[in-house]
Design a protein around this motif. Structure first.
Motif, PDB file in Angstrom:
ATOM      1  N   MET A  73       0.886  -1.357   0.141  1.00  0.00           N
ATOM      2  CA  MET A  73      -0.067  -0.150   0.069  1.00  0.00           C
ATOM      3  C   MET A  73       0.790   1.264   0.037  1.00  0.00           C
ATOM      4  O   MET A  73       1.820   1.143   0.881  1.00  0.00           O
ATOM      5  CB  MET A  73      -0.766   0.035   1.144  1.00  0.00           C
ATOM      6  CG  MET A  73      -2.140   1.028   1.095  1.00  0.00           C
ATOM      7  SD  MET A  73      -2.909   1.206   2.815  1.00  0.00           S
ATOM      8  CE  MET A  73      -3.196  -0.752   3.150  1.00  0.00           C
ATOM      9  N   LYS A  74       0.653   2.203  -0.924  1.00  0.00           N
ATOM     10  CA  LYS A  74       1.189   3.524  -0.914  1.00  0.00           C
ATOM     11  C   LYS A  74       0.625   4.563  -0.512  1.00  0.00           C
ATOM     12  O   LYS A  74      -0.765   4.842  -0.837  1.00  0.00           O
ATOM     13  CB  LYS A  74       1.883   3.541  -2.461  1.00  0.00           C
ATOM     14  CG  LYS A  74       2.663   2.947  -3.026  1.00  0.00           C
ATOM     15  CD  LYS A  74       3.004   3.379  -4.637  1.00  0.00           C
ATOM     16  CE  LYS A  74       4.123   2.585  -5.012  1.00  0.00           C
ATOM     17  NZ  LYS A  74       3.672   2.066  -6.481  1.00  0.00           N
ATOM     18  N   ILE A  75       1.160   5.457   0.316  1.00  0.00           N
ATOM     19  CA  ILE A  75       0.448   6.396   1.071  1.00  0.00           C
ATOM     20  C   ILE A  75       1.341   7.822   0.856  1.00  0.00           C
ATOM     21  O   ILE A  75       2.363   7.866   1.403  1.00  0.00           O
ATOM     22  CB  ILE A  75      -0.046   6.201   2.542  1.00  0.00           C
ATOM     23  CG1 ILE A  75      -0.833   4.696   2.372  1.00  0.00           C
ATOM     24  CG2 ILE A  75      -0.638   7.196   2.873  1.00  0.00           C
ATOM     25  CD1 ILE A  75      -1.454   4.710   3.911  1.00  0.00           C
ATOM     26  N   GLN A  76       0.511   8.725   0.529  1.00  0.00           N
ATOM     27  CA  GLN A  76       1.228  10.076   0.387  1.00  0.00           C
ATOM     28  C   GLN A  76       0.216  10.960   1.032  1.00  0.00           C
ATOM     29  O   GLN A  76      -1.047  11.169   0.972  1.00  0.00           O
ATOM     30  CB  GLN A  76       1.355  10.487  -1.069  1.00  0.00           C
ATOM     31  CG  GLN A  76       2.097  11.655  -1.335  1.00  0.00           C
ATOM     32  CD  GLN A  76       1.926  12.020  -2.805  1.00  0.00           C
ATOM     33  OE1 GLN A  76       0.855  11.654  -3.523  1.00  0.00           O
ATOM     34  NE2 GLN A  76       2.944  12.555  -3.234  1.00  0.00           N
ATOM     35  N   LEU A  77       1.076  11.893   1.773  1.00  0.00           N
ATOM     36  CA  LEU A  77       0.266  13.122   2.486  1.00  0.00           C
ATOM     37  C   LEU A  77       0.505  14.144   1.441  1.00  0.00           C
ATOM     38  O   LEU A  77       1.752  14.634   1.104  1.00  0.00           O
ATOM     39  CB  LEU A  77       1.002  13.429   3.884  1.00  0.00           C
ATOM     40  CG  LEU A  77       0.605  14.751   4.534  1.00  0.00           C
ATOM     41  CD1 LEU A  77      -0.914  14.836   4.679  1.00  0.00           C
ATOM     42  CD2 LEU A  77       1.285  15.012   5.788  1.00  0.00           C
ATOM     43  N   LEU A  78      -0.538  14.799   0.885  1.00  0.00           N
ATOM     44  CA  LEU A  78      -0.532  15.716  -0.089  1.00  0.00           C
ATOM     45  C   LEU A  78       0.164  16.884   0.543  1.00  0.00           C
ATOM     46  O   LEU A  78      -0.399  17.378   1.546  1.00  0.00           O
ATOM     47  CB  LEU A  78      -1.663  16.153  -0.729  1.00  0.00           C
ATOM     48  CG  LEU A  78      -2.565  14.994  -1.618  1.00  0.00           C
ATOM     49  CD1 LEU A  78      -3.507  15.653  -2.569  1.00  0.00           C
ATOM     50  CD2 LEU A  78      -1.374  14.653  -3.063  1.00  0.00           C
ATOM     51  N   PRO A  79       1.161  17.612  -0.425  1.00  0.00           N
ATOM     52  CA  PRO A  79       1.741  18.697   0.064  1.00  0.00           C
ATOM     53  C   PRO A  79       0.287  20.116   0.156  1.00  0.00           C
ATOM     54  O   PRO A  79      -0.442  19.790  -0.465  1.00  0.00           O
ATOM     55  CB  PRO A  79       2.399  19.561  -0.808  1.00  0.00           C
ATOM     56  CG  PRO A  79       2.768  18.155  -1.773  1.00  0.00           C
ATOM     57  CD  PRO A  79       1.640  17.290  -1.593  1.00  0.00           C
ATOM     58  N   ALA A 102      -7.307   9.305 -11.451  1.00  0.00           N
ATOM     59  CA  ALA A 102      -7.724   7.978 -11.057  1.00  0.00           C
ATOM     60  C   ALA A 102      -8.437   7.982  -9.589  1.00  0.00           C
ATOM     61  O   ALA A 102      -9.276   7.085  -9.418  1.00  0.00           O
ATOM     62  CB  ALA A 102      -6.490   7.190 -10.717  1.00  0.00           C
ATOM     63  N   VAL A 103      -8.434   9.361  -8.768  1.00  0.00           N
ATOM     64  CA  VAL A 103      -8.939   9.058  -7.555  1.00  0.00           C
ATOM     65  C   VAL A 103     -10.417   9.458  -7.797  1.00  0.00           C
ATOM     66  O   VAL A 103     -11.176  10.383  -8.268  1.00  0.00           O
ATOM     67  CB  VAL A 103      -8.650  10.343  -6.616  1.00  0.00           C
ATOM     68  CG1 VAL A 103      -9.353  10.569  -5.355  1.00  0.00           C
ATOM     69  CG2 VAL A 103      -7.149  10.020  -6.432  1.00  0.00           C
ATOM     70  N   VAL A 160      -3.275  10.318   0.193  1.00  0.00           N
ATOM     71  CA  VAL A 160      -3.589   9.607  -0.882  1.00  0.00           C
ATOM     72  C   VAL A 160      -3.184   8.231  -0.788  1.00  0.00           C
ATOM     73  O   VAL A 160      -1.969   7.724  -0.576  1.00  0.00           O
ATOM     74  CB  VAL A 160      -3.208  10.255  -2.432  1.00  0.00           C
ATOM     75  CG1 VAL A 160      -3.526   9.402  -3.745  1.00  0.00           C
ATOM     76  CG2 VAL A 160      -3.374  11.629  -2.303  1.00  0.00           C
ATOM     77  N   ILE A 161      -4.065   7.293  -1.226  1.00  0.00           N
ATOM     78  CA  ILE A 161      -3.783   5.854  -0.959  1.00  0.00           C
ATOM     79  C   ILE A 161      -3.801   5.157  -2.411  1.00  0.00           C
ATOM     80  O   ILE A 161      -4.757   5.200  -3.041  1.00  0.00           O
ATOM     81  CB  ILE A 161      -4.571   5.049   0.048  1.00  0.00           C
ATOM     82  CG1 ILE A 161      -4.754   5.774   1.604  1.00  0.00           C
ATOM     83  CG2 ILE A 161      -4.247   3.600   0.509  1.00  0.00           C
ATOM     84  CD1 ILE A 161      -5.703   4.925   2.400  1.00  0.00           C
ATOM     85  N   ASP A 162      -2.671   4.614  -2.679  1.00  0.00           N
ATOM     86  CA  ASP A 162      -2.578   3.714  -3.982  1.00  0.00           C
ATOM     87  C   ASP A 162      -2.921   4.680  -5.140  1.00  0.00           C
ATOM     88  O   ASP A 162      -3.304   4.034  -6.267  1.00  0.00           O
ATOM     89  CB  ASP A 162      -3.178   2.443  -3.959  1.00  0.00           C
ATOM     90  CG  ASP A 162      -2.571   1.435  -2.869  1.00  0.00           C
ATOM     91  OD1 ASP A 162      -1.403   1.786  -2.851  1.00  0.00           O
ATOM     92  OD2 ASP A 162      -3.198   0.633  -2.565  1.00  0.00           O
ATOM     93  N   ASN A 163      -2.861   5.968  -4.868  1.00  0.00           N
ATOM     94  CA  ASN A 163      -3.172   6.988  -6.018  1.00  0.00           C
ATOM     95  C   ASN A 163      -4.725   6.832  -6.604  1.00  0.00           C
ATOM     96  O   ASN A 163      -5.051   7.304  -7.567  1.00  0.00           O
ATOM     97  CB  ASN A 163      -2.108   6.605  -7.457  1.00  0.00           C
ATOM     98  CG  ASN A 163      -0.927   7.019  -7.127  1.00  0.00           C
ATOM     99  OD1 ASN A 163      -0.488   8.181  -6.405  1.00  0.00           O
ATOM    100  ND2 ASN A 163       0.070   6.236  -7.511  1.00  0.00           N
ATOM    101  N   GLY A 172       4.192  15.023   0.764  1.00  0.00           N
ATOM    102  CA  GLY A 172       4.704  15.058  -0.692  1.00  0.00           C
ATOM    103  C   GLY A 172       5.494  13.398  -0.913  1.00  0.00           C
ATOM    104  O   GLY A 172       5.316  12.963  -2.130  1.00  0.00           O
ATOM    105  N   ARG A 173       5.923  13.035   0.235  1.00  0.00           N
ATOM    106  CA  ARG A 173       6.861  11.617   0.018  1.00  0.00           C
ATOM    107  C   ARG A 173       5.934  10.348  -0.044  1.00  0.00           C
ATOM    108  O   ARG A 173       4.645  10.590   0.595  1.00  0.00           O
ATOM    109  CB  ARG A 173       7.738  11.574   1.252  1.00  0.00           C
ATOM    110  CG  ARG A 173       8.417  10.153   1.341  1.00  0.00           C
ATOM    111  CD  ARG A 173       9.492  10.157   2.402  1.00  0.00           C
ATOM    112  NE  ARG A 173       9.792   8.900   2.881  1.00  0.00           N
ATOM    113  CZ  ARG A 173      10.654   8.315   3.745  1.00  0.00           C
ATOM    114  NH1 ARG A 173      10.936   9.293   4.578  1.00  0.00           N
ATOM    115  NH2 ARG A 173      10.800   7.006   3.975  1.00  0.00           N
ATOM    116  N   VAL A 174       6.273   9.396  -0.865  1.00  0.00           N
ATOM    117  CA  VAL A 174       5.419   8.328  -0.972  1.00  0.00           C
ATOM    118  C   VAL A 174       5.941   7.399   0.107  1.00  0.00           C
ATOM    119  O   VAL A 174       7.044   6.789  -0.086  1.00  0.00           O
ATOM    120  CB  VAL A 174       5.407   7.889  -2.591  1.00  0.00           C
ATOM    121  CG1 VAL A 174       4.520   6.425  -2.491  1.00  0.00           C
ATOM    122  CG2 VAL A 174       4.712   8.817  -3.307  1.00  0.00           C
TER     123      VAL A 174
END
Ligand SMILES: [Zn+2]
Ligand SMILES: [Zn+2]
Length: 258
Positions: free
Chosen positions: A1-7, A49-50, A26-29, A253-255
């Protein structure tokens, strides 16, 4: 699972900076937890995609650009954007945001393909599907109706505290989750502002550490989020000084991947 906190903060050249003013994971884009910066900071691929958005509570920092996101995609949507929230939160969004004054009632509007936005109410304590994921919500302790979440893709499982002061139900839920890979927990105000944190139902590094003693999972990644930008330097120092294993401040921003 990929998770990014959006800037949600940018320097004079438009580059993202670490300060977190809005909340959107954002989870898995494809799926987001909250939607503060969703209309501003998604990549074009993510925007295409979201389609599933979980709203933990209706505070502005968690929904600020959600109306802009829907507006942006209005003409090109071939399926509705699905807003997953408790009935209570759906009612507040309809009353206060998508009310034909602040912004259109998108849930009643269609483009040439059909509806553009729909609500998918969920009940706390009952697992629900959201995109390719399954999630369970639990009431947390904030000044408006707010849920924390456990989210799984069947392989990896993560938990979000959302905005909360001290709570027990959230920890009960995540402690009975068999495997937990990561926990996102708020730390809004520095220790010196304990009274304000208490009044606004948020945590400080100190009260966050007290909450973390209720966690029975060992060796997981713990990412502190929701640091008020005005106190970020102090908050980072206080969080690091706790010396809790696995605890770091999440970088916007980091994934991250589990
Ligand atoms: Zn809040
Ligand atoms: Zn917040």
């Amino acid at each position: 699972m990929k998770i990014q906190l959006l800037p949600s903060s940018f320097d004079e050249s438009g580059r993202a900076t670490p300060a977190q003013r809005l909340t959107c994971f954002v989870i898995d884009n494809q799926v987001t937890v909250d939607a503060g910066s969703i209309g501003l900071a998604l990549s074009d691929a993510q925007r295409r995609a979201v389609r599933d958005i979980i709203v933990t509570h209706p505070h502005m920092d968690h929904i600020a650009s959600l109306p802009i996101f829907v507006d942006d995609l209005f003409g090109e949507l071939t399926e509705p954007i699905r807003i997953h929230a408790t009935e209570e939160v759906v009612n507040l969004l309809e009353r206060d945001v998508f009310n034909d004054n602040v912004y259109p009632r998108f849930a009643e509007l269609r483009n040439q393909h059909g509806p553009v936005m729909e609500y998918r109410p969920f009940k706390v304590g009952q697992e629900f599907s959201v995109g390719h994921l399954r999630a369970t919500a639990v009431d947390v302790n904030h000044i408006v109706p707010t849920v924390g979440l456990v989210v799984t893709d069947g392989t990896s499982t993560v938990a979000f505290s959302s905005d909360t002061a001290a709570t027990d139900e959230f920890w009960t839920l995540i402690n009975k989750t068999l495997k937990l890979n990561a926990l996102f927990i708020e730390a809004s105000f520095p220790n010196s502002m304990h009274e304000l944190a208490k009044a606004s139902k948020h945590l400080t590094p100190q009260t966050m550490a007290e909450e973390l003693r209720k966690l029975s999972h060992n060796g997981i990644d713990i990412l502190a989020v929701h640091l008020k930008p005005a106190y970020r330097v102090t908050l980072v120092e206080e969080i690091e000084a706790l010396g809790i294993k696995g605890l770091k401040v999440m970088e916007a921003g980091r994934v991250y991947e589990w």
